[in-house]
Design a protein around this motif. Structure first.
Motif, PDB file in Angstrom:
ATOM      1  N   SER A 290     -39.135 -17.041 -35.520  1.00 36.88           N
ATOM      2  CA  SER A 290     -40.221 -17.461 -36.339  1.00 36.88           C
ATOM      3  C   SER A 290     -41.258 -16.552 -36.052  1.00 36.88           C
ATOM      4  N   SER A 292     -45.364 -15.080 -36.093  1.00 40.19           N
ATOM      5  CA  SER A 292     -46.922 -15.582 -36.556  1.00 40.19           C
ATOM      6  C   SER A 292     -47.771 -14.164 -36.058  1.00 40.19           C
ATOM      7  N   THR A 306     -54.308 -18.318 -36.637  1.00 40.67           N
ATOM      8  CA  THR A 306     -52.803 -18.128 -36.820  1.00 40.67           C
ATOM      9  C   THR A 306     -52.295 -17.982 -38.198  1.00 40.67           C
ATOM     10  N   LYS A 308     -48.866 -17.986 -40.188  1.00 36.70           N
ATOM     11  CA  LYS A 308     -47.628 -18.024 -40.230  1.00 36.70           C
ATOM     12  C   LYS A 308     -46.731 -17.093 -41.240  1.00 36.70           C
ATOM     13  N   SER A 311     -40.395 -16.593 -43.537  1.00 31.21           N
ATOM     14  CA  SER A 311     -38.971 -16.530 -42.817  1.00 31.21           C
ATOM     15  C   SER A 311     -38.054 -15.441 -43.345  1.00 31.21           C
TER      16      SER A 311
END
Length: 522
Positions: A290, A292, A306, A308, A311
């Protein structure tokens, strides 16, 4: 990164002379290095065939390395500023009359002989008074006007990681090998950090990187291996890609954060600096991480925002720290070299635009480290990209060519206008100059290379300096530089080209070659 700051072992409480292990700063030499272009036999002079244009053109971008790829403007901390005289230049492609200023080789230094098969000599920096260049186990400062040696700072081992970035008061940070832990081919673990003043050559502090381990408190017996360094806001952050990151206060040498092992199994892959400090953070399973991207408070390491990451990505790169632009290749790429998807992100971590670019259509080159991509620049609300080389418009002209284009960071759409390099020439960005771009136009087979400014708003090109097309000068100054094996700076009207790697086999065949070459109009 939430741990309170702790001082590094052996950190000094005040600045003083360079530690004894480094030796004294060598006093100025009585004479300046030669400025004549009458040179001994070095590497064979040559014309500019197509393959040479490609290799050298890409190589010369390396000076953009970290500082310019992550800097939104010339006035940002950590990047040299453009001289006022640059704004008055006239030249081809600018729509103005008058010939462009002609540059010449102002001074140079030959590289020492390589000791090992290859020896690293990467690193160069410029202030308003000094040009500093890393050599083998030393860094030397030269008067930027005359080329006279001003100081020499000895190092106990070769440097192993540098950044072109520096603080507003002219301090930068390097990493060098550990004498006590040799690894393959006699080199040491890259686990020592030091700060020095570029103008004076004074070593301010040095320390070992923190140890890391698998226990919850982060203890272990291995020191962090430095692979990249980023500077922003008085903080130097070192990324190791696999073991997390650490950071120091540049003024004092105080350790601000270090790798920790927690239940979430998170670590910083690395950092990009300049006007902002940005980390790529990796959590969870190695095969399905994962990711970020976090903009950090440089003083504490705490996230200010942050973003994200999808994936679909196993690795991402920071193409610019402010404005924040990241790039990656879905599905992962073991070399970390490919970028096909680019995202612009605002100050809160919100995605603004997604730019999809065809694979290998643009000249973007990345390595595994977070801040290593060459080619992209961002500023003034735009992303600037050089296209990949392609056939000339005229089939009778040797070599290849490319263009320089832009995308709107708010919408992701192509921006109006483009700059053509012209048959046989190629354009590669060096750095941002406010909202404009400083770029190198490599010379065609029959013609001159140029340093140019491209206005971000209009994509209008102005020639800042025409480079000499003399086999005894410019060709010899850059012909030995190979892909990613040189540093390049353009600062206050001067082009600085520095070698990054000394090759023993090349020395034995072709003799001495340039460590530095400085070109300018005066």
């Amino acid at each position: 990164m939430s741990q309170p700051p702790q001082p590094p072992p052996g950190a000094p409480t005040e600045f003083g002379p360079p530690p004894a292990a480094f030796g004294p700063v060598v006093p100025p030499m009585p004479t300046a290095p030669p400025t004549s272009v009458s040179l001994p036999k070095v590497r064979r002079a040559r014309q500019w065939p197509a393959f040479a244009l490609i290799a050298v053109g890409i190589a010369l971008v390396l000076g953009s390395g970290t500082v310019y790829l992550t800097s939104g403007g010339a006035g940002a901390k950590g990047g040299p500023t453009a001289g006022a005289a640059e704004g008055t230049s006239k030249g081809a492609g600018s729509g103005e009359q008058g010939p462009p200023p002609e540059g010449k080789l102002l001074f140079h230094q030959f590289a020492p002989k390589a000791i090992s098969a290859t020896d690293r000599v990467a690193g160069e920096w410029a202030t308003d008074k000094v040009y500093a260049k890393a050599g083998f186990k030393d860094i030397t400062g030269y008067d930027r006007a005359s080329g006279a040696q001003l100081w020499k700072l000895p190092l106990p081992t070769p440097e192993c990681a540098t950044t072109l970035q520096s603080t507003a008061d002219g301090v930068t940070v390097i990493a060098y090998d550990d004498e006590k832990k040799p690894t393959f081919e006699g080199t040491g673990v890259c686990s020592n950090i030091a700060a020095f003043n570029i103008t004076t050559g004074k070593m301010l502090w040095h320390t070992s990187t923190p140890v890391y381990g698998i226990s919850a408190d982060g203890t272990g017996d291995a020191h962090l291996f430095v692979q990249e360094i980023a500077i922003s806001g008085g903080t130097a952050a070192a990324g190791s890609a696999t073991d997390g990151g650490a950071a120091w206060d540049i003024a004092t040498g105080k350790l601000l954060w270090k790798p920790t092992a927690g239940a979430d199994n998170c670590r910083d892959d690395g950092y990009a600096g300049g006007p902002a400090l940005v980390a790529v953070r990796r959590c969870g399973d190695v095969d399905r991480p994962s990711l970020s991207v976090q903009t950090l408070d440089p003083a504490t390491g705490q996230p200010l925002s942050t973003y994200k990451v999808s994936s679909a990505f196993r690795d991402v790169h920071v193409l610019s720290s402010k404005p924040l632009v990241i790039g990656g290749y879905p599905g992962g790429d073991s070399s970390g070299a490919k970028v096909s998807d680019i995202y612009s992100v605002d100050a809160t971590g919100k995605e603004l635009a997604h730019i999809t670019i065809p694979d290998e259509k643009y000249a973007i080159d990345c390595k595994l480290e977070v801040g290593t991509c060459l080619g992209p620049l961002a500023g003034g609300g735009k992303l600037f990209l050089p296209t990949a080389e392609h056939a000339n418009v005229s089939p009778d002209v040797p070599g290849h060519t490319n263009e320089f284009v832009a995308f709107d960071l708010a919408t992701g759409q192509p921006a109006p206008g483009r700059v053509d390099a012209g048959d046989g020439g190629k354009l590669f960005p060096i750095r941002m100059d406010g909202d404009n771009v400083i770029a190198l136009r490599t010379p065609p087979v029959y013609g001159h290379g140029e340093v140019v400014r491209i206005e971000g708003a209009t994509m209008k090109k102005t020639v800042l300096m025409q480079l000499p097309n003399d086999d005894k000068v410019f060709n010899r100054a850059i012909e030995i530089y190979d892909y990613r094996n040189d540093d390049l700076l353009y600062d206050r009207g001067r082009l600085y080209v520095g070698d990054r790697l000394m090759d023993k086999s090349d020395d034995e065949i072709d003799g001495p070659h340039y460590l530095i070459s400085v070109l300018g109009t005066t």
